[in-house]
Scaffold this motif. Structure first.
Motif, PDB file in Angstrom:
ATOM      1  N   GLU A  34       0.807  -1.263   0.038  1.00 46.79           N
ATOM      2  CA  GLU A  34       0.002   0.003   0.070  1.00 46.79           C
ATOM      3  C   GLU A  34       0.913   1.130   0.102  1.00 46.79           C
ATOM      4  O   GLU A  34       0.525   2.237  -0.365  1.00 46.79           O
ATOM      5  CB  GLU A  34      -0.813  -0.105   1.166  1.00 46.79           C
ATOM      6  CG  GLU A  34      -2.069  -0.781   1.104  1.00 46.79           C
ATOM      7  CD  GLU A  34      -3.046  -0.464   2.325  1.00 46.79           C
ATOM      8  OE1 GLU A  34      -2.963   0.473   3.038  1.00 46.79           O
ATOM      9  OE2 GLU A  34      -4.175  -1.112   2.259  1.00 46.79           O
ATOM     10  N   GLU A  35       1.971   1.191   0.721  1.00 47.19           N
ATOM     11  CA  GLU A  35       2.866   2.323   0.903  1.00 47.19           C
ATOM     12  C   GLU A  35       4.270   1.908   0.413  1.00 47.19           C
ATOM     13  O   GLU A  35       5.150   1.476   1.020  1.00 47.19           O
ATOM     14  CB  GLU A  35       2.970   2.819   2.335  1.00 47.19           C
ATOM     15  CG  GLU A  35       1.444   3.199   2.656  1.00 47.19           C
ATOM     16  CD  GLU A  35       1.638   4.123   4.106  1.00 47.19           C
ATOM     17  OE1 GLU A  35       2.565   3.987   4.647  1.00 47.19           O
ATOM     18  OE2 GLU A  35       0.381   4.848   4.319  1.00 47.19           O
ATOM     19  N   ALA A  36       4.633   1.962  -0.896  1.00 50.40           N
ATOM     20  CA  ALA A  36       5.749   1.512  -1.463  1.00 50.40           C
ATOM     21  C   ALA A  36       6.792   2.543  -1.738  1.00 50.40           C
ATOM     22  O   ALA A  36       8.055   2.216  -1.590  1.00 50.40           O
ATOM     23  CB  ALA A  36       5.385   0.809  -3.143  1.00 50.40           C
ATOM     24  N   ALA A  37       6.349   3.765  -1.914  1.00 47.33           N
ATOM     25  CA  ALA A  37       7.373   4.707  -2.164  1.00 47.33           C
ATOM     26  C   ALA A  37       6.965   6.189  -1.946  1.00 47.33           C
ATOM     27  O   ALA A  37       5.703   6.397  -2.370  1.00 47.33           O
ATOM     28  CB  ALA A  37       8.068   4.549  -3.354  1.00 47.33           C
ATOM     29  N   LEU A  38       7.871   7.142  -1.436  1.00 47.03           N
ATOM     30  CA  LEU A  38       7.315   8.556  -1.373  1.00 47.03           C
ATOM     31  C   LEU A  38       7.761   9.244  -2.506  1.00 47.03           C
ATOM     32  O   LEU A  38       9.083   9.031  -2.824  1.00 47.03           O
ATOM     33  CB  LEU A  38       7.965   9.082  -0.033  1.00 47.03           C
ATOM     34  CG  LEU A  38       7.921  10.575   0.409  1.00 47.03           C
ATOM     35  CD1 LEU A  38       6.252  10.610   0.727  1.00 47.03           C
ATOM     36  CD2 LEU A  38       8.675  11.059   1.579  1.00 47.03           C
ATOM     37  N   LYS A  39       6.906  10.218  -3.222  1.00 44.65           N
ATOM     38  CA  LYS A  39       7.456  10.819  -4.406  1.00 44.65           C
ATOM     39  C   LYS A  39       7.800  12.135  -4.143  1.00 44.65           C
ATOM     40  O   LYS A  39       7.100  12.992  -3.598  1.00 44.65           O
ATOM     41  CB  LYS A  39       5.935  10.543  -5.331  1.00 44.65           C
ATOM     42  CG  LYS A  39       6.264  11.662  -6.684  1.00 44.65           C
ATOM     43  CD  LYS A  39       6.875  10.736  -7.681  1.00 44.65           C
ATOM     44  CE  LYS A  39       6.986  11.540  -8.894  1.00 44.65           C
ATOM     45  NZ  LYS A  39       5.890  11.378  -9.777  1.00 44.65           N
TER      46      LYS A  39
END
Lengths: 386, 176
Positions: free
Chosen positions: A137-142
């Protein structure tokens, strides 16, 4: 149990002629040349065909920018303010968007999709299978470098109007998050939720995807920030990367190039060059290719690797850029990206090598389930007792 | 407008959806105007009434942004056999050097190599009304020729030489 028998199996590590892949439940349980197929096993005859891992797109906006609707229906850029790590793509994604089944039928099985580049920190993207199963659900911060001067009129908060302003604001938030990590009472309490998310990036629990707008100076700035805060980051788009290949290699930062087949339409795109992924790969940089869907429809991910071959990559190298390399960059290589024992049974059977122009998937399997099957692919039951 | 109404030049109409294509046909029939359809995204839905209408189709790889493009798909080519059409990159939408690459997708949709090459040679010449001069290698035609290192449309094939009007205008660097 399913067996894919007799094809040329490109595992992502090597190529097995006349190979067999055995699938039980959702996983690959055997890969090899001399494999006995158990009694009662369903068999897909892949003689004269090509078998690869399901393809992976490390950067897209699928399910967030709807197919067949105008840009005002886009859910990727929220002009709430320039720092919005709290925005999560999982809370917006439309899993019924037609692009998912198209991508699946194009052999694309795992994708990253996330917020756009309007904000300095835009939010958190997710990784999912194109069948709709969410892996992270939370794979990477853009994050997104480049000036944001045109964004301000839509927001109550000021946006940085220069490249230095963007980097300075990014650094400021990282500093405030570090302060919050030391002592949560020392910071503006109304922004705690923001620092809590950014702190996960500082602790390397949440990878960062750094978007570049156009120019190589942003690559230098990105490398500086990544080193300074020891971030687990990839540099995305990486236009002009061929000019800084050594620096990127030395910093050990992976890149996601694309979208490919982009014209140098504006002066800002003068560093666009489809030789960049080839050059970076030759320098030893870990490179994946992106569709940036909907810019290039995700089902054409295969075609982008063909563009890489056109620009000098070998077939193996180009195929890695849409399988094992993006799996590594997304930290999903324990589950997807290669045909190996224990990995998810995401497999594509092609009528020809997938990067040859006449190629198309004739059978797609995701998590051990046949989701696409051409009319002439027949599943037979092995009734020979060994 | 006079050359148009006298049939000396065709009308080129940018159009995407079926009902707009129908309207273009109605209008051009009414005034006896020759027409060329550009993009014509939904032309595959009207293959019966478009048999004699030249079409410049595509780009076949592009974002489906907006309702007009909701049916854009390279797979539509499989329903366009028998129509008079060429393919376009719509440069700068897709850079023009990838024209052959877009065409090569037709190989996966029921076209053989000859048919695919015709899309961007003789078919395109016919759309432009220049089939007497360009679009095929024939005695008396302009000497516009390409020398390839291998099979056309193969990703690893390189252009070795381009000749326009009998003059070499491009030669690949031998060191590459």
């Amino acid at each position: 149990m399913i067996a894919i028998k007799g094809g040329t199996v490109w595992t992502g590590i090597d190529t097995i002629e006349n190979g067999v892949v055995l699938i039980e439940e959702k996983k690959i349980i055997t890969v090899g040349q001399k494999v006995s197929i158990p009694y009662g096993c369903e068999v897909i005859d892949a003689h004269g065909k090509f078998v690869t891992p399901g393809l992976i797109d490390a950067h897209s906006h699928i399910g967030l920018i709807p197919e067949g609707l105008d840009w005002e229906y886009s859910d990727v850029n929220d002009f709430y303010g320039p720092i919005t790590p709290q925005m999560r793509a999982i809370d917006a994604i439309d899993l019924r968007d037609a692009a998912f089944s198209d991508a699946l039928n194009g052999g694309v099985t795992t994708v990253y999709t996330g917020p756009g580049s309007a904000n300095v920190i835009g939010g958190i993207g997710l990784v999912l299978k194109t069948t709709g199963r969410v892996l992270k659900e939370e794979a990477a911060l853009k994050a997104a470098l480049g000036p944001k001067r045109s964004r301000e009129y839509r927001s109550k908060e000021p946006y940085p109007s220069t490249r230095m302003g963007t980097v300075a604001l990014f650094r400021q938030v990282l500093e405030e998050a570090k302060l919050w990590m030391e002592d949560p009472t020392k910071v503006d309490q109304s922004r705690k939720h923001i620092y809590a998310i950014v702190a996960r990036a500082i602790r390397r629990e949440l990878p960062v995807k750094i978007h570049l707008s156009t120019s190589p100076d942003e690559i230098t700035a990105a490398i500086r920030l990544i080193k300074e805060y020891n971030l687990d980051a990839s540099i995305d788009h990486v236009f002009g990367g061929d000019l800084l290949a050594e620096e990127i290699k030395k910093a050990g930062i992976p890149v996601v190039y694309g979208p490919m087949m982009l014209s140098r339409l504006y002066s800002g795109f003068k560093y666009v060059n489809d030789r960049i992924p080839v050059e970076l790969s030759k320098h030893g940089v870990l490179v994946a290719l992106m569709t940036d869907h909907p810019v290039i429809p995700q089902k054409h991910l295969r075609l982008l690797a063909t563009v890489a071959v056109r620009n000098g990559a070998s077939y193996d190298e180009a195929l890695k850029m849409i399988t094992v390399n993006p799996a590594k960059i997304l930290h999903m290589d324990d589950a997807v990206g290669t045909i190996e024992v224990g990995k998810d049974a995401d497999l594509v059977v092609w009528n020809d090598h997938p990067l040859r122009p006449s190629s198309h998937p004739i059978c797609v399997i995701v998590d051990g389930r046949v989701v696409l099957k051409s009319f002439w692919i027949v599943l037979t039951c092995n009734d020979e007792r060994v | 407008m006079i050359p148009l109404l006298k049939g000396k030049i065709p009308l080129r109409v940018h159009v995407h959806v079926e009902r707009d294509i129908q309207t273009v046909l109605r209008l051009t029939n009414e005034f006896g105007i020759r027409v060329v359809l550009d993009h014509a995204t939904e032309a595959y839905m009207l293959s019966d009434s478009l048999q004699d209408v030249p079409i410049v189709y595509g780009p076949i790889v592009f974002a489906r942004r907006g309702v007009e493009l909701k049916n854009l798909d390279s797979a539509n080519l499989s329903k366009m056999k028998g129509l008079q059409f060429s393919l376009t990159t719509d440069h700068p939408t897709i850079p023009i050097q990838y024209l052959d690459l877009l065409c090569s997708l037709a190989l996966a949709h029921g076209y053989n190599l000859k048919e695919v090459l015709q899309l961007v040679t003789i078919n395109a010449a016919r759309v432009l009304g220049l089939e007497g001069r360009i679009g095929s290698v024939e005695v008396g035609k302009d000497a516009d020729l390409v020398l390839l290192s291998g099979a056309p449309l193969a990703p690893e094939t390189k252009v070795l030489m381009t000749i326009i009007d009998g003059e070499i205008v491009f030669e690949a660097d031998e060191r590459e």
